[in-house]
Design an enzyme around this catalytic site. Structure first.
Site, PDB file in Angstrom:
ATOM      1  N   ASP A   1       0.854  -1.203   0.000  1.00 25.64           N
ATOM      2  CA  ASP A   1       0.000   0.000   0.000  1.00 25.64           C
ATOM      3  C   ASP A   1       0.892   1.257   0.000  1.00 25.64           C
ATOM      4  O   ASP A   1       0.831   2.081   0.906  1.00 25.64           O
ATOM      5  CB  ASP A   1      -0.943   0.015   1.213  1.00 25.64           C
TER       6      ASP A   1
ATOM      7  N   HIS B   1       9.451  -0.391   9.426  1.00 28.47           N
ATOM      8  CA  HIS B   1       8.342  -1.351   9.376  1.00 28.47           C
ATOM      9  C   HIS B   1       8.473  -2.309   8.179  1.00 28.47           C
ATOM     10  O   HIS B   1       8.920  -3.436   8.340  1.00 28.47           O
ATOM     11  CB  HIS B   1       7.004  -0.603   9.284  1.00 28.47           C
TER      12      HIS B   1
HETATM   13  O1  RIB Z   1       2.089  -0.425  10.991  1.00 28.84           O
HETATM   14  C1  RIB Z   1       2.979  -0.181   9.922  1.00 28.84           C
HETATM   15  C2  RIB Z   1       2.376  -0.605   8.615  1.00 28.84           C
HETATM   16  O2  RIB Z   1       1.265   0.233   8.301  1.00 28.84           O
HETATM   17  C3  RIB Z   1       3.358  -0.423   7.436  1.00 28.84           C
HETATM   18  O3  RIB Z   1       3.093  -1.407   6.463  1.00 28.84           O
HETATM   19  C4  RIB Z   1       3.023   0.928   6.901  1.00 28.84           C
HETATM   20  O4  RIB Z   1       3.324   1.054   5.505  1.00 28.84           O
HETATM   21  C5  RIB Z   1       1.534   0.961   7.103  1.00 28.84           C
HETATM   22  O5  RIB Z   1       0.940   0.288   6.001  1.00 28.84           O
HETATM   23 CA    CA Z   2       2.772  -0.779   4.119  1.00 26.32          CA
END
Ligand code: RIB
Ligand code: CA
Length: 313
Positions: free
Chosen positions: A10, A242
């Site tokens: 995303d 992340h």
């Molecule tokens: O919590 C972090 C996640 O949420 C990551 O994938 C960031 O891109 C959002 O999608």
């Molecule tokens: Ca993401």
């Protein structure tokens, strides 16, 4: 032989970093991107995925657009205060020339996995709707996938989308519960480790110094994302890593310490989106018969950061 991976994404600033990290890693062969809502609406996620591949000179890689809403209700909406209105730090990229393929994300995942039994690793770094839809379309992918390594969840630590839940799971808890219960090899790279992996301002400065278009794009989009972390999390300088943590796990699982626990995902009430492990000695009817999931609980954060910077700068 490089590991063939499909990244479900995303994009999203940290998604862009993870996609570029994967493209610059010889251990990996990115055979496709599939798009999902989360940081942005799915249509924009698709445009951003196409733009990122154009920046990387990899428009040979197919992009398949995914679901526009979670399994059981409407998408709650994007997070422009984290990733920008354009999902790329408000740098207002030109439109992409390349186009998505005329296949849904779920159909693309099923086709690729069933055509190469035991060879494809799915790397979801957004909500898990497309992965759940692919399982519904062809349950046999559970027996034919090589691995599923997802960024999402929070086993023993608080959430980031609510006190209970991590954002990717919070965006489609029903899909996540299906994914964690499908009996295939799943590794959860969640906040338990990504909130221990900090890319400092000094680390981030390296992107601007690097002479390649991928690092230069990251240097442009990361300041907006960094500002979110520094105003939202007291004491944090820079960003948490992340999505790239999932890529690091695929490249080198020894960077992480894992436990094997059954996972259930809460779908009701204030815990909606919480990934609940059954720890040794404490179970309950909802966890009976659930398959074990690899849950990352520890990480060599310095080596994860060093690996990503090595590949991109
Ligand atoms: O919590 C972090 C996640 O949420 C990551 O994938 C960031 O891109 C959002 O999608
Ligand atoms: Ca993401």
């Amino acid at each position: 032989m490089p590991q063939k991976i499909i990244i479900d994404t995303d994009p999203g600033v940290d998604d862009a970093m993870a996609i570029f990290f994967a493209l610059r890693s010889p251990e990996l062969d990115v055979i496709g991107l599939t798009t999902i809502f989360g940081n942005v609406h799915t249509e924009l996620a698709t445009v951003n995925a196409l733009r990122l591949l154009a920046i990387a000179g990899r428009t040979d890689i197919p992009v398949a657009e995914g679901a526009h809403d979670p399994l059981t209700g409407p998408f709650e909406g994007p997070v422009p205060y984290v990733h920008g209105d354009d999902g790329q730090g408000n740098v207002n990229l030109p439109p992409a020339d390349n186009r998505a393929i005329p296949q849904t994300a779920a159909a693309f995942i099923v086709e690729q996995v069933m055509a190469a039994p035991g060879a494809i690793t799915l790397v979801p770094i957004g909500p898990l709707t497309n992965i759940a839809l692919a399982l519904r379309l062809e349950p046999r992918i559970a027996a034919n996938v090589k691995n599923v390594v997802l960024m999402g969840g929070n086993a023993l630590v608080p959430g980031n989308a609510s006190p209970s839940a991590e954002a990717n799971i919070h965006n489609d808890p029903e899909a996540a519960d299906i994914v964690f219960g499908a009996g295939w090899p799943v590794t959860m790279v969640g906040l338990d480790v990504t909130h221990k992996t900090n890319m400092t301002p000094e680390h981030l400065d390296a992107y601007a110094q690097a002479d390649n278009p991928l690092a230069q794009h990251i240097a442009r989009i990361v300041p907006f994302y960094r500002a979110y972390f520094e105003r939202s999390f007291s004491g944090v300088k820079g960003i948490y890593v992340h999505d790239s943590s999932a890529i690091a796990y695929v490249i080198d699982p020894t960077l992480f310490e894992v436990e094997r626990w059954p996972i259930r995902v809460a779908t009701q009430g204030i815990s909606r989106g919480k990934t609940w492990p059954a720890l040794p000695g404490v179970t309950g009817p909802a966890w009976e018969g659930r398959p074990l999931v690899n849950v990352c609980v520890g990480v060599d954060a310095d080596r994860v950061v060093a690996l990503e910077l090595d590949r991109l700068t």
